[in-house]
Design an enzyme around this catalytic site. Structure first.
Site, PDB file in Angstrom:
ATOM      1  N   SER A 109       0.651  -1.466   0.040  1.00 38.13           N
ATOM      2  CA  SER A 109       0.105   0.183  -0.143  1.00 38.13           C
ATOM      3  C   SER A 109       0.784   1.304   0.060  1.00 38.13           C
ATOM      4  CB  SER A 109      -0.983   0.008   1.179  1.00 38.13           C
ATOM      5  OG  SER A 109      -1.901  -0.897   1.157  1.00 38.13           O
ATOM      6  N   GLY A 110       1.592   1.152   0.996  1.00 41.06           N
ATOM      7  CA  GLY A 110       2.370   2.677   1.308  1.00 41.06           C
ATOM      8  C   GLY A 110       3.950   2.352   1.030  1.00 41.06           C
ATOM      9  N   GLY A 111       4.325   1.010   1.387  1.00 34.37           N
ATOM     10  CA  GLY A 111       5.583   0.734   1.286  1.00 34.37           C
ATOM     11  C   GLY A 111       6.806   0.949   2.285  1.00 34.37           C
ATOM     12  N   HIS A 112       5.864   1.293   3.712  1.00 35.62           N
ATOM     13  CA  HIS A 112       6.980   1.692   4.671  1.00 35.62           C
ATOM     14  C   HIS A 112       7.309   0.376   5.653  1.00 35.62           C
ATOM     15  CE1 HIS A 112       5.026   5.437   3.873  1.00 35.62           C
ATOM     16  NE2 HIS A 112       6.262   5.958   4.607  1.00 35.62           N
ATOM     17  N   SER A 118       6.629  -5.929   1.807  1.00 31.75           N
ATOM     18  CA  SER A 118       5.556  -5.680   0.959  1.00 31.75           C
ATOM     19  C   SER A 118       5.888  -5.565  -0.543  1.00 31.75           C
ATOM     20  CB  SER A 118       4.922  -4.207   1.289  1.00 31.75           C
ATOM     21  OG  SER A 118       6.048  -3.172   1.376  1.00 31.75           O
ATOM     22  N   GLY A 179       0.680   4.212   4.139  1.00 31.00           N
ATOM     23  CA  GLY A 179      -0.199   3.602   3.588  1.00 31.00           C
ATOM     24  C   GLY A 179      -1.348   2.880   4.576  1.00 31.00           C
ATOM     25  N   TYR A 472       6.005  -3.799  18.616  1.00 30.78           N
ATOM     26  CA  TYR A 472       4.997  -3.555  17.662  1.00 30.78           C
ATOM     27  C   TYR A 472       5.190  -3.996  16.384  1.00 30.78           C
ATOM     28  CZ  TYR A 472       2.179   0.318  15.401  1.00 30.78           C
ATOM     29  OH  TYR A 472       1.284   1.026  14.588  1.00 30.78           O
ATOM     30  N   TYR A 475       6.473  -1.855  13.641  1.00 29.42           N
ATOM     31  CA  TYR A 475       7.804  -1.674  13.674  1.00 29.42           C
ATOM     32  C   TYR A 475       8.377  -2.880  13.371  1.00 29.42           C
ATOM     33  CZ  TYR A 475       6.569   2.979  15.521  1.00 29.42           C
ATOM     34  OH  TYR A 475       6.180   4.238  15.782  1.00 29.42           O
TER      35      TYR A 475
HETATM   36  C1  LIG Z   1       9.137   6.881   7.972  1.00 33.04           C
HETATM   37  C2  LIG Z   1       8.060   6.250   8.731  1.00 33.04           C
HETATM   38  C3  LIG Z   1       7.139   6.334   9.685  1.00 33.04           C
HETATM   39  C4  LIG Z   1       6.366   5.886  10.629  1.00 33.04           C
HETATM   40  N1  LIG Z   1       5.597   6.252  11.470  1.00 33.04           N
HETATM   41  C5  LIG Z   1       4.821   5.721  12.072  1.00 33.04           C
HETATM   42  C6  LIG Z   1       3.688   6.316  12.972  1.00 33.04           C
HETATM   43  O1  LIG Z   1       3.669   7.384  13.194  1.00 33.04           O
HETATM   44  N2  LIG Z   1       2.812   5.520  13.747  1.00 33.04           N
HETATM   45  C7  LIG Z   1       2.878   4.157  13.507  1.00 33.04           C
HETATM   46  O2  LIG Z   1       2.093   3.536  14.241  1.00 33.04           O
HETATM   47  N3  LIG Z   1       3.832   3.592  12.585  1.00 33.04           N
HETATM   48  C8  LIG Z   1       4.532   4.192  11.772  1.00 33.04           C
HETATM   49  N4  LIG Z   1       5.368   3.549  10.958  1.00 33.04           N
HETATM   50  C9  LIG Z   1       5.222   2.269  10.791  1.00 33.04           C
HETATM   51  C10 LIG Z   1       3.951   1.893   9.940  1.00 33.04           C
HETATM   52  O3  LIG Z   1       2.981   1.974  10.430  1.00 33.04           O
HETATM   53  C11 LIG Z   1       4.198   0.466   9.228  1.00 33.04           C
HETATM   54  O4  LIG Z   1       5.472   0.364   8.501  1.00 33.04           O
HETATM   55  C12 LIG Z   1       2.980   0.345   8.354  1.00 33.04           C
HETATM   56  O5  LIG Z   1       3.009  -1.271   8.083  1.00 33.04           O
HETATM   57  C13 LIG Z   1       3.139   1.038   7.065  1.00 33.04           C
HETATM   58  O6  LIG Z   1       2.000   0.580   6.149  1.00 33.04           O
HETATM   59  P1  LIG Z   1       2.187   0.720   4.456  1.00 33.04           P
HETATM   60  O7  LIG Z   1       0.956   0.447   3.711  1.00 33.04           O
HETATM   61  O8  LIG Z   1       2.881   1.981   4.105  1.00 33.04           O
HETATM   62  O9  LIG Z   1       3.468  -0.212   4.244  1.00 33.04           O
HETATM   63  P2  LIG Z   1       3.424  -1.499   3.358  1.00 33.04           P
HETATM   64  O10 LIG Z   1       4.982  -1.799   3.284  1.00 33.04           O
HETATM   65  O11 LIG Z   1       3.041  -1.500   1.943  1.00 33.04           O
HETATM   66  O12 LIG Z   1       2.814  -2.665   4.072  1.00 33.04           O
HETATM   67  C14 LIG Z   1       3.296  -3.143   5.335  1.00 33.04           C
HETATM   68  C15 LIG Z   1       2.806  -4.726   5.445  1.00 33.04           C
HETATM   69  O13 LIG Z   1       1.414  -4.531   5.447  1.00 33.04           O
HETATM   70  C16 LIG Z   1       0.768  -5.419   4.162  1.00 33.04           C
HETATM   71  N5  LIG Z   1       0.005  -4.722   3.432  1.00 33.04           N
HETATM   72  C17 LIG Z   1       0.142  -3.562   3.040  1.00 33.04           C
HETATM   73  N6  LIG Z   1      -1.160  -3.336   2.432  1.00 33.04           N
HETATM   74  C18 LIG Z   1      -1.832  -4.337   2.569  1.00 33.04           C
HETATM   75  C19 LIG Z   1      -3.259  -4.531   2.202  1.00 33.04           C
HETATM   76  N7  LIG Z   1      -4.032  -3.685   1.430  1.00 33.04           N
HETATM   77  N8  LIG Z   1      -3.862  -5.875   2.576  1.00 33.04           N
HETATM   78  C20 LIG Z   1      -2.973  -6.505   3.216  1.00 33.04           C
HETATM   79  N9  LIG Z   1      -2.003  -6.539   3.626  1.00 33.04           N
HETATM   80  C21 LIG Z   1      -1.370  -5.368   3.155  1.00 33.04           C
HETATM   81  C22 LIG Z   1       2.391  -5.682   3.401  1.00 33.04           C
HETATM   82  O14 LIG Z   1       2.269  -6.850   2.790  1.00 33.04           O
HETATM   83  C23 LIG Z   1       3.330  -5.439   4.681  1.00 33.04           C
HETATM   84  O15 LIG Z   1       3.439  -6.907   5.369  1.00 33.04           O
HETATM   85  C24 LIG Z   1       6.230   4.436  10.304  1.00 33.04           C
HETATM   86  C25 LIG Z   1       7.191   3.730   9.226  1.00 33.04           C
HETATM   87  C26 LIG Z   1       7.893   4.362   8.520  1.00 33.04           C
HETATM   88  C27 LIG Z   1       8.903   4.111   7.475  1.00 33.04           C
END
Ligand SMILES: Cc1cc2nc3c(=O)[nH]c(=O)nc-3n(C[C@H](O)[C@H](O)[C@H](O)COP(=O)(O)OP(=O)(O)OC[C@H]3O[C@@H](n4cnc5c(N)ncnc54)[C@H](O)[C@@H]3O)c2cc1C
Ligand SMILES: *[C@@H]1O[C@H](CO)[C@@H](O)[C@H](O)[C@H]1NC(C)=O
Ligand SMILES: *[C@@H]1O[C@H](CO)[C@@H](O)[C@H](O)[C@H]1NC(C)=O
Ligand SMILES: *[C@@H]1O[C@H](CO)[C@@H](O)[C@H](O)[C@H]1NC(C)=O
Ligand SMILES: *[C@@H]1O[C@H](CO)[C@@H](O)[C@H](O)[C@H]1NC(C)=O
Ligand SMILES: *[C@@H]1O[C@H](CO)[C@@H](O)[C@H](O)[C@H]1NC(C)=O
Length: 537
Positions: A109-112, A118, A179, A472, A475
Site C-alpha cells: 500500500s504505502g511501502g513503509h 511488501s 499507506g 510493535y 515496527y
Molecule cells: C517513515 C516512517 C514513519 C512511520 N511512522 C509511524 C507512526 O507514526 N505510527 C505508526 O504506528 N507507525 C509508523 N510507521 C510504521 C508503519 O505503521 C508501518 O510500516 C505500516 O505497516 C506501513 O504501512 P504501508 O501500507 O505504508 O506499508 P507496506 O510496506 O505497503 O505494508 C506493510 C505490511 O502490510 C502489508 N499490507 C500492505 N497493504 C496491505 C493490504 N492492502 N492488504 C493486506 N496487507 C497489506 C504488506 O504486505 C506488509 O506486510 C512508520 C514507518 C515509517 C517507514
C-alpha cells in the site's frame, strides 16, 4: 497464554501443520510468466496494469514507494511481475491466478514496511500487488465516517477529511505517506492516541479479498476475521481493499510545541520527570520525546531531547496545564503555536515552516534513507540513573541513532488487551523505537551499524517489558525471529508472535486456520494456520 499448550501438542502441531500446509506450498519449479499473464488477461486485467522486468516503467514503479533504501539494491530480490489494479476485480483475479499457479504474492500500500516485506520476498518467484491506484476516499460528514481505499495514504485521508469538516480528524500515524493498508491493519498510532486510541480502534467496517478470491465485508467475513485485520496485520489474512472508519472530533484550534534540551541544560532531570507524568497527563495532551546525539561548532557531543507536543486545545490552557504538572520543561508562550489540526499534521511530519496542508497529497517518499529499527514497551519509568547510563551508551558509539519515546495511557488504558490483536494497553506506559542510519559504507559499514543497534537493544533489556519482551508489529523486526517462507510452524512463529500480540497470537492463528488454511497469504513473519481439531487432541 490463556490456554497453555503442552509440549507434546506443540510437537504434534509441527508435524500436522507441516504436512497440511505442504500441499499449498508445492514449489513451482518452472513458472512460465506467460501463463500467469495469460490468466490475468483472461480475467480482464488489462496489459497496461502489468509490469514485467522488460516493461520500461517497471523500475520506476517498483521504487516509487520503497521507503527504506536498504531494500533498493541490485541484489535485493525483485518481483517478476507487478500488478497495479485499478478495480477490485483486478485484485480478485490476481489472487485467483496466483493461487492457481502456486505463486506467492506481496501486497503493497504505502511501502513503509521496516523489513521491506511488501515488495521483497526471500523465496522468489513472487509478484507484487501494488495498490497505489486504489486510493479513493469518501468522507460522509453527516455520519462522521469515511470509506478509504487501502492504497490511499494517511496524508490524503487527513486532507480529505479536513477539506469537508474542519472539526473532524482521524487518529493515525505521523508520517503522511503511510499507506492505509499496512498502517491500519497493523494498529497505527500518532499524536491523538491518548485521546482516541489507535487507528485500528476506529475501524468500523472493511472490504477485503480472501484466499478464495472472494470479496467480503464485515458482515460476510464475520467478527473473528474482522477482529484479526484490526491490528493483526493484513498480510497474513487477505488483501484489504478498503476500511470504513469513524472520524473523531478535533477542536478548531490546537496547540503545538517542540522544545529541545541538551545535557548541559538539564535534559536528564527533565526527561526523568517527563517519564513519570507523560502517560498520566490530560488525554488531550501528547508529549513525545525524540533523543539524539548532536554536536555543536566546538564539536562537543551531547544528547539532545526534543519534546514534541500536540494539545487538543488552546495555548492558555496548555500553559496552565504544563505549569502545574511539568514546570521543569520551562515552557513559555512563545514556544507554542496555535493552528488548525490539519496544519499540525505537516508540523509533526517535520515541515516546521508552516507548509500548506496540500503537501499531504504528495506521495513521494519523504526520506531517502537506509535504516534499521527495533521497538520496545516500557512498563515502568526509567530512573534518572537509568537515563544517564543510556546516554553514556549512546555517546560511546559513533552512530546516527535516534530514540523515539511515545507515551500511551489515556484512551489506550480503557481498551482491553483482547479487544483487538494489538495487546499493548493498560500497563504499557511508553512505546520506544530505536532507529539507526545504515549509511553508505557498503556491506562492512552496514554490518557495523546493525551490530550496534542489536547490542544497544540487548543493553536496553533491563529497562523494558519482559516475558515477553514486547514489540510493535508495525515496527517490524525480523531479528525477533523469522522463517523460510511457507514452512513456518505455530511453535516457531510463537516466538515472535507472542512479542507482537501476547496472548492474542493463538486466536490470530486460529482465525488464520479458518480463513486461509492453505497459507496462501504468507511472508517471513506471517501468522501460520492453527486448526481447532488438532488443538483438542
Ligand atoms: C517513515 C516512517 C514513519 C512511520 N511512522 C509511524 C507512526 O507514526 N505510527 C505508526 O504506528 N507507525 C509508523 N510507521 C510504521 C508503519 O505503521 C508501518 O510500516 C505500516 O505497516 C506501513 O504501512 P504501508 O501500507 O505504508 O506499508 P507496506 O510496506 O505497503 O505494508 C506493510 C505490511 O502490510 C502489508 N499490507 C500492505 N497493504 C496491505 C493490504 N492492502 N492488504 C493486506 N496487507 C497489506 C504488506 O504486505 C506488509 O506486510 C512508520 C514507518 C515509517 C517507514
Ligand atoms: C520451462 O518452460 C519452458 C516453456 O515455457 C520450457 O521450454 C523449459 O524447458 C522449461 N524448463 C524446465 C526446467 O522445465
Ligand atoms: C475469483 O474466484 C472467486 C471464487 O473463488 C470468484 O467468486 C471470483 O469471481 C473470481 N474473480 C476473478 C476476477 O477471477
Ligand atoms: C464535523 O465533525 C464533528 C466531529 O466529528 C461533528 O460533531 C460535526 O457535526 C461535523 N460538522 C458537519 C458540518 O458535518
Ligand atoms: C547545549 O546547550 C548549551 C546551552 O544552551 C549550548 O551552549 C550548547 O551549544 C549546546 N550543545 C549542543 C551540542 O547543541
Ligand atoms: C536514494 O538513494 C539511492 C542510494 O542510496 C540512490 O540510488 C537514489 O537515486 C536516491 N533516490 C532519490 C530519489 O534521491
Amino acid at each position: 497464554m490463556n490456554s497453555p499448550v503442552s509440549p507434546c501438542l506443540i510437537a504434534l502441531f509441527s508435524v500436522i501443520l507441516f504436512s497440511t500446509s505442504s500441499y499449498a506450498i508445492t514449489p513451482i519449479s518452472n513458472i512460465t510468466h506467460e501463463s500467469i499473464l495469460r490468466c490475468l488477461f483472461h480475467h480482464s486485467v488489462p496489459h497496461n496494469l502489468l509490469y514485467t522486468k522488460s516493461t520500461a516503467s517497471y523500475t520506476t514503479l517498483l521504487q516509487s514507494s520503497i521507503q527504506n533504501q536498504r531494500f533498493n539494491t541490485p541484489t535485493t530480490p525483485k518481483p517478476f511481475l507487478i500488478v497495479s489494479p485499478t478495480l477490485e476485480s483486478h485484485v480478485q483475479a490476481t489472487v485467483n491466478c496466483s493461487r492457481n499457479h502456486g505463486l506467492q504474492i506481496r501486497v503493497r500500500s504505502g511501502g513503509h514496511d521496516y523489513e521491506g516485506l511488501s515488495y521483497v520476498s526471500h523465496d522468489p518467484p513472487f509478484l507484487v500487488l501494488d495498490l497505489h491506484s486504489l486510493s479513493s476516499i469518501r468522507v460522509d460528514t453527516n455520519h462522521g465516517t469515511a470509506w478509504v481505499q487501502a492504497g490511499a495514504t494517511i496524508g490524503e485521508l487527513y486532507y480529505r477529511i479536513a477539506e469537508k469538516n474542519k472539526t473532524a480528524g482521524f487518529p493515525a500515524g505521523l508520517c503522511p505517506t503511510l499507506g492505509i493498508g499496512g498502517h491500519l491493519s497493523g494498529g497505527g498510532f500518532g499524536t491523538m492516541l491518548r485521546m482516541y486510541g489507535l487507528a485500528a480502534d476506529n475501524i468500523i467496517d472493511a472490504r477485503l479479498v480472501n484466499a478464495n478470491g472472494e470479496i467480503l465485508d464485515r458482515e460476510s467475513m464475520g467478527e473473528d476475521f474482522f477482529w484479526a485485520v484490526r491490528g493483526g496485520g493484513g498480510a497474513s489474512f487477505g488483501v484489504i481493499l478498503a476500511y470504513k472508519i469513524e472520524l473523531v472530533y478535533v477542536p478548531p484550534k490546537v496547540t503545538v510545541f517542540t522544545k529541545s534540551i541538551n545535557l548541559s541544560q538539564g535534559a536528564t532531570r527533565v526527561t526523568s520527570k517527563w517519564q513519570r507524568i507523560a502517560y498520566k497527563l490530560d488525554d488531550r495532551l501528547f508529549i513525545r520525546a525524540v533523543m539524539q546525539v548532536v554536536s555543536d561548532e566546538k564539536s562537543s557531543r551531547t544528547i539532545q531531547v526534543g519534546f514534541e507536543s500536540l494539545f487538543l486545545g488552546e495555548k492558555e490552557e496548555l500553559l496552565a496545564l504544563i505549569g502545574k504538572s511539568f514546570p521543569e520543561l520551562g515552557l513559555k508562550a512563545e514556544d507554542c503555536q496555535e493552528m488548525s489540526w490539519i496544519e499540525s499534521v505537516p508540523y509533526f511530519a517535520g515541515y516546521k515552516n508552516g507548509e500548506s496542508p496540500s503537501i499531504l497529497l504528495d506521495r513521494k517518499p519523504q526520506f531517502n534513507l537506509s535504516y534499521k529499527a527495533k521497538s520496545d514497551f516500557l512498563t515502568e519509568p526509567i530512573t534518572e540513573l537509568g537515563w544517564e547510563r543510556i546516554w553514556q551508551e549512546l555517546l560511546r558509539g559513533e552512530e546516527q541513532a535516534t530514540i523515539v519515546v511515545d507515551p500511551y495511557g489515556g484512551r489506550m488504558d480503557e481498551i482491553s488487551e483482547s479487544e483487538t490483536p494489538f495487546p499493548h494497553r493498560k500497563g504499557s506506559l511508553y512505546n520506544i523505537q530505536y532507529l539507526v542510519g545504515l549509511g553508505e559504507g557498503g556491506a562492512k559499514g552496514m554490518k557495523k551499524h546493525l551490530d550496534w543497534i542489536r547490542s544497544f537493544y540487548q543493553f536496553m533489556a533491563s529497562y523494558v517489558s519482559k516475558n515477553p519482551r514486547a514489540a510493535y508489529l508495525n515496527y517490524r523486526d525480523l531479528d525477533l525471529g523469522s522463517d523460510r517462507v511457507g514452512s513456518t510452524t505455530y511453535t516457531k512463529a510463537r516466538v515472535w508472535g507472542r512479542r507482537y500480540f501476547k496472548s492474542n497470537f493463538e486466536r490470530l492463528a486460529m482465525v488464520k486456520g479458518k480463513v486461509d488454511p492453505g497459507n496462501f497469504f504468507r511472508n517471513e513473519q506471517s501468522v501460520p494456520p492453527l486448526f481447532p481439531a488438532y488443538r483438542s487432541l
